[in-house]
Structure formats: C-alpha cells, structure tokens
Design an enzyme around this catalytic site. Sequence first.
Site, PDB file in Angstrom:
ATOM      1  N   GLY A 112       0.799  -1.214   0.000  1.00 36.98           N
ATOM      2  CA  GLY A 112       0.000   0.000   0.000  1.00 36.98           C
ATOM      3  C   GLY A 112       0.832   1.265   0.000  1.00 36.98           C
ATOM      4  N   SER A 154       4.803  -5.476  -2.384  1.00 33.67           N
ATOM      5  CA  SER A 154       4.952  -4.039  -2.614  1.00 33.67           C
ATOM      6  C   SER A 154       5.621  -3.380  -1.411  1.00 33.67           C
ATOM      7  CB  SER A 154       3.591  -3.417  -2.945  1.00 33.67           C
ATOM      8  OG  SER A 154       3.740  -2.106  -3.451  1.00 33.67           O
TER       9      SER A 154
END
Length: 535
Positions: free
Chosen positions: A126, A209
């Site tokens: 995120g 991520s």
Amino acid sequence: MFAALLGLLLSGLALVEAATLSTASVTLDYGTFTGVTNTTNGIISFLGIRYADAPVGALRWRAPVSPPSTHLGTVKATALGFACIGTTQVNSGSTTDEDCLFGNVYMPINTTTTSNLPVLVFFHGGGFETGRTRDAPAENILGGSQEPLIFVTFEYRLGQFGFLAGTPVNQSGQLNVGLLDQRAALEWVQTYISKFGGDPTRVTIWGQSAGAASVMYHLIAEGGEDKNLFHQAMGDSPPMLYLPQYTDAYIEDLFMQFAGLAKCASSGNGPAIMACLRAASTKTIATAGSSTLANRTSSLYPFGPMADGSFIRERPIEAFQNGHFVRVPVLFGSNSDEGANWSASLDNRAANTSTPDATETTVYNFLAGQYATLTEQSFMTAITQFYPLSDFGGSFSLQGQQMYGEMRYICSALMISGTMQDASPDLPAYQYHWDNPTLGSTHGDELDAFFDITEVFDKDNTALATAMRQYWTSFATSGMPSSNVNGSIEWVQTNGADGGPRIFLHPGQIKMEAVDGALTQRCEFWRTLASELAT
C-alpha cells in the site's frame, strides 16, 4: 474427561481440544485471548490481538511500546482490530483508527501448543500510506499448503502517522516508526508464537509491494545484524524507493508543509512543533496528511521510509553491495507490467504520461516525481541507450511505464536474489516472473492467487494459483518451493548475480527462464544511479 479438558482450556494450552468447541483460548503474560474455531474451513483464528500500546498522544512518532504495558484481562479475539489510518483519509473511520497496532494469528484446526509449526508472517502493501490486514485472509494460504503452518499478519502505522520525518521528529521522537512497529511485531512472534503452536526458530517473513520493501529493510536493518527474528524472507514486487536522509531538504520541506497544514508550523522550535502535533486531534493529523498528499500532484507516495542513520543506516543498493544484510534463504520476484497505470493516477498533467499531449518531458516529470533527484542528463541517457521511444511504438506512456516498472520493482527483485546467492552460495535463493494475460500482469495482480477467496478461476488459472500457493507455502515450511499440481515443475535456484534463472508463472505454462541480457544491462544502469536516485 470434561474436567480434564476444562483444566487444559483454562491453562491456555489446549488448542487441539478447543478445536472441537466454538472457541479457543491462549494466555499470554499480558492477557488471555479467546479466538474462534471455524469447522468449515478448518482454521482457528485469533484476531485483533493488541501487540503494543496505542500509539497516540505522547506516543505519536515514538517507538512502539510492546508488549502492551498494562494487563488486558480476557479479550475476545474474534474480530479484526482497527486498521491504521491511510494518508488519503481525513479522520478515523469505522474500521480504521490511530489505535491500530493489532495482529492476527491463524492456524490449522488440529494445532496444539506442541505442534511447533513453521510460521509465515505477512506484511501488507500500500505504498506505506494505505493497506490493511483485512486484505490478506488466511484461507488460501493454510488451505493451499501441503504441510501445516501458522499464518500471521500485523497492522503498522502508515503515512504521516508512521513515517513523518525531519529534524524535529528526530529531536523529539523516533523515525520510521512504521518499520519499528513491524520490528516489534517480529519480536512479539519470537516471544509468544509458541503459545499458539508455532516454532519461533522457523519464521519466514513475506510482503508485497511496500510489504516487500519492508522485508528488504528488515534484511538490511541496523547494518544487517542478524537478531534471529526471522529465518527466511519472501517478497513480491519489492519497490526500490526514493530514500533520502531525514535531514534532506525534500524531507524537511515535507515536514514543514505537513506541520503548517496541521496549524503547528508557527509553534516555535522543533520540540514545540512536535508538542503541538502530539496535542492535535486525530482528525487534524489525518487531514493535514491528506492535504499534503493532495498538494504533491506529481508524487505517488511522499510519506515513506527514509535513511535514519539507525534502523536504516545504508540505502538498500549500498547495503547489498557492501554485504550488510542478513543471510537467509530468499524468494523474490515481480510481474511483467509492474509500471503500468501509475502515471495515469497523477493529477498533474505535466507528469501524467497517459494524456494525449504527453512528451518526453512528461515521462521525465513522472519519474522525477518519484525520484526527486533524478537529473535530466541521466534520464536522457536512459531513453537514448536503454529505452528508445521506437521500442514502444512511439508511446510515451509505454516507455514511462517500462522504465518505472524496472527501476522500481523488477530490478530490485532480481538484485536481492542475485546478491544473496552470490554472497552465500550455500543458501537457496529463488526468483519468479508472473505473466498473466487473463488475471493481469500489473503490480499486485499475483495476489489474486493468494488472497482472493471468492473469484472462480478458469482451469489454467486454477492450476496456476494452486501451484503458487504450494510453492510459496512449501518455501515457508521446508525452505524449498515445490508443487505437485499437474503442469508444475521443479523451481530451480538462482545461480547467478543477475538473479536468474527464474520461474515463469503463466496460465497453462510454468517453466524456468533465463534473465534476458538486455534486462540485466538496464538493471545495472539503474544501479549505477543509486546515489543520484537515493536508492
């Protein structure tokens, strides 16, 4: 029999017996947590376990206090705790709050405290500004594993709550507190996971991520000193982020902009500004962060980790080049189209390569919005020698996304596996390449295979998803990714500094592939710019 069972339950040591009931309990030194047993999916879940004090008021921008400093009594651990507030929010919400340092533990239904199961800890992505553990359910992980394991997820502070930096923060608090939350979570695992039937000597950390970047930062934390908090590491699409020093003008300007929007910039010196920020309401801090983000129209994620001289002493490329990282088996990889869609989300047309009037300058503005110190000279070298427009059919959008995808995600994944194998040939290192024309090959698309518990895949993607769950979880349980799905293959270890060979994950086609020599050259070019890009 009932009396003996009740005695075991009260002692917090009867997970296997509790599995026949509706609840299970575990007693830690700061509270007793009552979870829930689901006989349909065969999982015992302990949800919303507080692992640190609420990071509010005087504890804002300070290292987490973990374990909690007060005894919590008996706690119903049957629902997820609050997620941390994201930077786009203007206040807390129904499922988000500043008081958010909670974790979740999932285990097979027949687990006992003597099971000594391997543990897989997942950090969500995120961009360090959004994300939550709710997006990482355990069903496909536990159900897809050939051997039993325990799956654990944690919330950590995000955005301005987790990564506000600058000289005032360093003077009156700690930097990178979102990463310190994760460190506290890993220490919590070492202390308490055996109570849940886990083996603290077999912990694999995994992230996607920003979560994969987190894994990378834990590998190089404190000069790469091995504190035995984890024993293997996995990362999906680890981003090589812009990582300036906390005293850098970029960081200091960001701090003052945020403090001004929070109505604290005129409070006086650094400590006075920090006192003002700590006294402000959650809404004020959230709104100031959201407004700061809105004013950074060329930047995707302005709030994030920085080089702090303590937890992150060297930037990743420098740390890996200097051998300052924890030596453990690793599994990393990336997707074919990592750079797609990012520029299109920017409000600044001058940095949005998807606009019809995009030019070479637009591509540069997009990249410079993420790496503030990228020079035009280096950009021109890149597009002239490595990314000529003719290779992309004259499309500036395709050119920009290829550059961004490689410099930020693809090359970093290859570097980690390649460097680890090169430094420690006796430790296994694995690399993957996700390429999927039906589910998508953009950033994060591979997560459908792990966490989408509702989608019905076609035959080839069902086989691919099943194989991937087995590959990832078998690495966590045995150190060697393997699958018995029809069409799967032996995943060959990386054996070169280029990060190859790597497994090619494609519906209907799983195979090993070499890393293209041209890609290796492009990655080497970006690594030569590590100092300029602050990576």
